[in-house]
Enzyme design. Structure first.
Site, short mmCIF file in Angstrom:
data_model
loop_
_atom_site.label_atom_id
_atom_site.label_comp_id
_atom_site.label_asym_id
_atom_site.label_seq_id
_atom_site.Cartn_x
_atom_site.Cartn_y
_atom_site.Cartn_z
CG ASP A 44 -2.08 0.89 1.16
OD1 ASP A 44 -2.06 1.80 0.31
OD2 ASP A 44 -3.02 0.73 1.95
CG ASP A 45 0.00 4.75 -0.10
OD1 ASP A 45 -0.78 4.40 -1.02
OD2 ASP A 45 -0.33 5.52 0.81
CB CYS A 76 -5.28 2.48 -2.32
SG CYS A 76 -6.24 3.37 -1.11
CG ASP A 120 -2.23 0.70 -3.21
OD1 ASP A 120 -1.07 1.16 -3.16
OD2 ASP A 120 -3.06 0.88 -2.30
CG ASN A 121 -1.33 4.29 -4.63
OD1 ASN A 121 -2.43 3.93 -4.17
ND2 ASN A 121 -0.36 4.73 -3.86
CG HIS A 136 -10.10 1.13 0.50
ND1 HIS A 136 -9.10 1.96 0.04
CD2 HIS A 136 -11.05 1.95 1.01
CE1 HIS A 136 -9.42 3.21 0.27
NE2 HIS A 136 -10.60 3.23 0.86
#
Length: 447
Positions: free
Chosen positions: A13-14, A53, A261-262, A111
């Site tokens: 995540d990130d 995300c 995710d990004n 999410h």
């Protein structure tokens, strides 16, 4: 030995482009993920479907551009009371694998909407343990600060409690799942979706910091050293789960994917790219991506351009299945390229992001980018920093990509004024959400 691979899909995540040693990180070590890269495929041109995300997660699980679904426009998705999420009737990567005979589980971040209308168990997963929302504190496992804030930690649709650092809890759950799959007749698909290294800025030894937090966004905390501790805990967690595959004899026949995710946030390393999360510059979109499948793929460095929504057709092909014909994938099965049965080839990929009215196209080596009223044309193969604006030197390419984006965009749900404000919480609407980026609108100029 199974005729189809087990599949372990690990999502950070990130995580920034150069946050792993194998991608250029020198401030701390990531030995387990570096080892995974050496044993498998390391992608050099892998993209996320979005610069944030939940939108990428819509694309990942459906294999389609997120802009086809109302929830995919939110970026990030709205609060539980707003009722948006992934429609249970939409085919998904886990539901299609389940129909193909796989046991399916999600451990970690969802999410994509809340029960009773939405949730992992309604979209193809047999088992779920993790958080339904976008972020939780690493120690309290709450999506906010205060005694009245409920934990966002679930076993299925039942709230549960655990003690400890969330990254480690997810690693323990995933290891137990992998060990429990020995000698099962059905292959497994395990989605292991960490919240690390997403804020708050808490390492494994920072429970006292957690108790003192006034705001989960934690803008008054963090530094490069703390960020390194968070990423290293992620690396150790991945190593723990991969070790379980090794010791149970399942590694050879398990297809492992690791990606993000990004792009990264404020403490991430994204060199040589500019930009970060929430921006359609390369640093906000290009993500470290690794794949290992010893039974079928040779170690390699792979130049093929790929994107999050490619994983649905690719993993289904590996399992001997295919996307649902009524919901064809916007992604591409890249397995023939990885196996050497097809050459590396050019792709055309599209993005849009409502903040600062951003739009982008990657077409071969060309990239069209628009941020507010500033428009650019870059050759991202020659100019990874996105500094040399070629729109006046190649006006015909600029005009063509501009038209292509408009034609593509016309086929998707529009971003209306209601969409723009609906999914934004008061914290995200506030300028402090991206204070260090408030004035950055010109990627070709140093600020």
């Amino acid at each position: 030995m199974p005729t189809r691979p087990n599949i372990l899909f690990i999502l950070a995540d990130d995580l920034g482009w150069a946050d792993l040693g194998v991608y250029g990180q020198t401030g701390f070590a990531t030995p387990h993920l570096d080892r995974l890269a050496a044993q498998g495929v390391r992608f050099t041109q892998a993209y996320a479907n979005s610069a944030v995300c939940s939108a990428t997660r819509f694309a990942l699980i459906t294999g389609r551009y997120q802009y086809r679904l109302r929830g995919g426009l939110e970026e990030p998705i709205a609060r539980p009371r707003d009722g948006l999420g992934l429609p249970p009737e939409h085919p998904t990567l886990p539901s299609l694998l389940k129909a193909a005979g796989y046991d399916t589980a999600l451990i970690g971040k969802w999410h994509l909407g809340h029960p009773p209308a939405h949730g992992p168990l309604r979209s193809g997963y047999d088992r779920f343990f993790g958080n339904l929302g976008g972020v939780v504190d690493y120690f309290t496992h709450k999506p906010g600060v205060g005694a009245d804030v409920p934990r966002d930690l679930w076993e299925g649709e039942v709230p549960v409690e655990r003690s400890g650092y969330y990254t480690q809890i997810l690693a323990d759950e995933a290891e137990a799942y992998v060990r429990g799959r020995i000698d099962h007749a059905r292959p497994f698909f395990l989605s292991l979706h960490f919240t690390a290294p997403h804020w708050p800025w808490e390492g494994p030894q920072d429970e006292a910091v957690s108790r003192e937090l006034r705001d989960l966004f934690h803008y008054d905390g963090g530094n490069l050293k703390k960020y390194g501790e968070i990423v290293q805990s992620l690396d150790a967690a991945v190593g723990q789960v991969l070790g379980a595959l090794d010791t149970t004899g399942q590694a050879r026949d398990t297809l492992v994917v690791f990606t993000s995710d990004n792009g990264g946030e404020r403490f991430s390393k994204t060199w040589p790219f500019t930009g970060q999360k929430t921006e359609l510059l390369e640093g906000g979109l290009r993500v470290p991506t690794l794949l290992r499948w010893p039974a079928r793929l040779q170690p390699q460095v792979q130049e093929q351009v790929t994107i999050s929504m490619d994983w649905l057709p690719t993993l289904l092909a590996a399992a001997g299945s295919a996307p649902h014909p009524d919901w064809p994938s916007d992604g591409e099965n890249i397995l023939p390229v990885l196996e050497g049965r097809a050459p590396v080839h050019a792709r055309t990929l599209y993005w849009r992001y409502k903040a600062q009215a951003q739009r982008a196209v990657r077409d071969g080596d060309w990239k069209y980018l628009k941020i507010n009223d500033n428009a650019f044309l870059f050759d991202v193969a020659a100019d990874e920093r996105e500094r040399a604006n070629l729109r006046d030197k190649h006006p015909e390419v600029f005009a063509r990509l501009q038209r292509q984006w408009e034609d593509w965009n016309a086929g998707f749900l529009p971003i209306t004024d209601a969409v723009f404000t609906h999914g934004l919480t008061p914290d995200i609407q506030a300028d402090r959400y991206v204070p260090e980026r408030a004035s950055r609108v010109h990627p070709g100029r140093s600020n």
